[in-house]
Design an enzyme around this catalytic site. Structure first.
Site, mmCIF file in Angstrom:
data_model
loop_
_atom_site.group_PDB
_atom_site.id
_atom_site.type_symbol
_atom_site.label_atom_id
_atom_site.label_comp_id
_atom_site.label_asym_id
_atom_site.label_seq_id
_atom_site.Cartn_x
_atom_site.Cartn_y
_atom_site.Cartn_z
ATOM 1 N N HIS A 28 0.862 -1.187 0.000
ATOM 2 C CA HIS A 28 0.000 0.000 0.000
ATOM 3 C C HIS A 28 0.895 1.232 0.000
ATOM 4 O O HIS A 28 1.253 1.770 1.054
ATOM 5 C CB HIS A 28 -0.919 -0.041 1.230
ATOM 6 C CG HIS A 28 -1.896 1.093 1.297
ATOM 7 N ND1 HIS A 28 -2.980 1.091 2.150
ATOM 8 C CD2 HIS A 28 -1.960 2.270 0.627
ATOM 9 C CE1 HIS A 28 -3.661 2.213 2.014
ATOM 10 N NE2 HIS A 28 -3.046 2.956 1.083
ATOM 11 N N HIS A 30 1.515 4.808 -2.716
ATOM 12 C CA HIS A 30 1.087 5.529 -3.924
ATOM 13 C C HIS A 30 2.307 6.202 -4.535
ATOM 14 O O HIS A 30 2.984 6.984 -3.852
ATOM 15 C CB HIS A 30 0.041 6.585 -3.565
ATOM 16 C CG HIS A 30 -1.173 6.027 -2.884
ATOM 17 N ND1 HIS A 30 -2.338 5.737 -3.553
ATOM 18 C CD2 HIS A 30 -1.395 5.667 -1.581
ATOM 19 C CE1 HIS A 30 -3.236 5.254 -2.704
ATOM 20 N NE2 HIS A 30 -2.680 5.191 -1.491
ATOM 21 N N HIS A 208 -9.589 1.357 -0.944
ATOM 22 C CA HIS A 208 -9.476 2.025 0.356
ATOM 23 C C HIS A 208 -10.881 2.026 0.986
ATOM 24 O O HIS A 208 -11.847 2.487 0.352
ATOM 25 C CB HIS A 208 -9.022 3.469 0.190
ATOM 26 C CG HIS A 208 -7.577 3.635 -0.190
ATOM 27 N ND1 HIS A 208 -7.004 2.999 -1.249
ATOM 28 C CD2 HIS A 208 -6.592 4.365 0.396
ATOM 29 C CE1 HIS A 208 -5.724 3.341 -1.330
ATOM 30 N NE2 HIS A 208 -5.437 4.171 -0.345
ATOM 31 N N GLU A 211 -11.090 4.027 6.216
ATOM 32 C CA GLU A 211 -9.999 4.931 6.642
ATOM 33 C C GLU A 211 -10.661 6.091 7.382
ATOM 34 O O GLU A 211 -10.560 6.185 8.598
ATOM 35 C CB GLU A 211 -9.209 5.410 5.412
ATOM 36 C CG GLU A 211 -8.069 6.371 5.753
ATOM 37 C CD GLU A 211 -7.400 6.960 4.499
ATOM 38 O OE1 GLU A 211 -7.996 6.902 3.403
ATOM 39 O OE2 GLU A 211 -6.272 7.501 4.646
ATOM 40 N N ASP A 289 1.806 4.046 2.654
ATOM 41 C CA ASP A 289 0.816 4.932 2.007
ATOM 42 C C ASP A 289 1.514 5.999 1.147
ATOM 43 O O ASP A 289 1.581 5.839 -0.072
ATOM 44 C CB ASP A 289 -0.113 5.565 3.053
ATOM 45 C CG ASP A 289 -1.522 5.816 2.543
ATOM 46 O OD1 ASP A 289 -1.789 5.504 1.378
ATOM 47 O OD2 ASP A 289 -2.358 6.318 3.325
ATOM 48 N N ASP A 290 2.004 7.063 1.784
ATOM 49 C CA ASP A 290 2.635 8.170 1.049
ATOM 50 C C ASP A 290 3.850 8.629 1.881
ATOM 51 O O ASP A 290 3.743 9.598 2.650
ATOM 52 C CB ASP A 290 1.628 9.312 0.872
ATOM 53 C CG ASP A 290 0.362 8.842 0.165
ATOM 54 O OD1 ASP A 290 0.376 8.678 -1.061
ATOM 55 O OD2 ASP A 290 -0.648 8.585 0.876
HETATM 56 N N1 ADE Z 1 -4.365 8.485 -2.080
HETATM 57 C C1 ADE Z 1 -3.149 8.550 -1.549
HETATM 58 N N2 ADE Z 1 -3.187 8.342 -0.236
HETATM 59 C C2 ADE Z 1 -4.492 8.140 0.085
HETATM 60 C C3 ADE Z 1 -5.178 7.866 1.288
HETATM 61 N N3 ADE Z 1 -4.549 7.756 2.462
HETATM 62 N N4 ADE Z 1 -6.514 7.729 1.237
HETATM 63 C C4 ADE Z 1 -7.161 7.843 0.074
HETATM 64 N N5 ADE Z 1 -6.554 8.092 -1.083
HETATM 65 C C5 ADE Z 1 -5.235 8.240 -1.081
HETATM 66 ZN ZN ZN Z 2 -3.554 4.784 0.340
#
Ligand code: ADE
Ligand code: ZN
Length: 350
Positions: A28, A30, A208, A211, A289-290
């Site tokens: 997970h 991006h 997703h 969340e 995630d990021d």
């Molecule tokens: N795109 C990138 N990170 C995300 C996240 N945490 N939730 C939804 N979309 C995303």
């Molecule tokens: Zn994500």
């Protein structure tokens, strides 16, 4: 024997070595969320764009988000620096180099083409360089990597179906289809037809859910969309019957503790429900995630959870095994990854 026996509180040096060294799958992450501020500036410069911040450090200090929507606004703004084929190549290659250094043996990376096709980029100019970077990283570092194409849930189902049609020439090179973006008000049920079509075309799927959204969104993802994985999924804990079903089906939940803390999905990292999820028997694994936006790689997530609420080496080993079991790979590749975790744990000398 538990790994911690005789060493109940491992030193930070030991745990850091353990966390970085243990083989793991990153499921997970991006690619648009992997642009480190320095690379963001280099790409803006290369493409003749001016950013709103004077320096990479000032951009980094803007990474302070009250919620998912405020993060997504900056994330989509950052997407503007990806213009040329080599930009997509460089972001992918630099992420995979960092992942390799972090002990990641399998990386499944999301990219949402709609941000770029909106600006007129041809789909091939997005997918081809990412796939080339994957091949080069696999050759250079023996890492296994794959692309997951992600659709935006704040757009229409027709937009998602149009995206799906456009990627069909690359179908055999794409490991799966995902969905991200603004969750509240965009429930999985909005995309029932899209996910059915993805499955009919032979794609593995993930979305997703849970969340910022409620447990009912996770239920819809499971029963209506029948996805193979759920990204985040935290909200399932509010519904005991849902937890029972997720456990029974071994549905993977790709949990991102630092992301959840930074987006205030949980009150603080120390109150993250990861341990409760493990204790409930859920098939959870930990991911980034990021990474630059939320403060770290998959190993940083594990290490910070150790520091925040005492995530143990046994729990980290379980999370690493789960990550391979949940990857979009053949059963024998998953078993190979799990055996590598077992061998690492057995050989680890504190
Ligand atoms: N795109 C990138 N990170 C995300 C996240 N945490 N939730 C939804 N979309 C995303
Ligand atoms: Zn994500």
């Amino acid at each position: 024997m538990p790994i911690e026996s005789g060493n109940p509180v491992p030193s930070l040096g030991n745990i850091a070595r353990f966390v970085r060294g243990i083989p793991k799958a990153e499921l997970h992450v991006h690619l648009e969320g992997c642009i480190e501020p320095e690379l963001m500036f280099a790409l803006a410069d290369r493409n003749g764009l001016t950013l709103r911040w004077p320096t990479p450090d000032s951009l980094r200090s803007a990474y302070d988000f009250p919620d998912l929507a405020s993060f997504l606004a900056l994330y989509f703004e950052g997407c503007r620096v990806l213009v040329q084929e080599r930009d997509f190549y460089d972001v992918t290659r630099s992420y995979l180099t960092r992942a390799h250094a972090d002990g990641v043996k399998r990386a499944e990376m999301f990219l949402g083409p709609q941000s770029f096709t909106d600006r007129g980029l041809p789909i091939g100019s997005i997918l081809n360089p990412i796939l080339a970077a994957i091949r080069d990283a696999e050759q250079a570092d023996s890492i296994s990597a794959a692309l997951l194409v992600s659709a935006h849930r704040h757009r229409s189902e027709d937009d998602a179906l149009y995206l799906l049609d456009s990627i069909m020439p690359w179908a055999t090179d794409i490991a799966g289809i995902g969905m991200g973006g603004a969750e509240l008000g965009n429930p999985p049920s909005k995309f029932a037809g899209f996910f059915r079509t993805c499955r009919e075309r032979g794609f593995r799927t993930t979305i997703h859910a849970g969340e910022e959204g409620p447990a009912s969104y996770v239920r819809e993802a499971l029963d209506l969309l029948r996805v193979d994985r759920i990204d985040h999924g935290n909200a399932c804990l509010d519904d005991p019957a849902l937890v029972r079903d997720l456990v029974a089906r071994r549905t993977p939940l790709t949990v991102c503790p630092l992301s959840n803390a930074r987006l205030h999905v949980v009150p603080s990292l120390s109150q993250h429900p990861l341990r409760r999820m493990l204790q409930a028997g859920l098939n959870v694994s930990v991911h980034s995630d990021d990474p630059p936006y939320f403060g770290g790689t998959v190993a940083d997530n594990l290490l910070d959870c150790h520091q925040a609420f005492g995530l143990t080496m046994d729990e980290i080993a379980t999370l690493a095994r789960n990550s391979f079991a949940s990857a979009f790979v053949t059963p024998s590749a998953a078993a190979h990854g799990i055996a590598a975790v077992d061998a690492f744990v057995a050989a680890f000398a504190p």
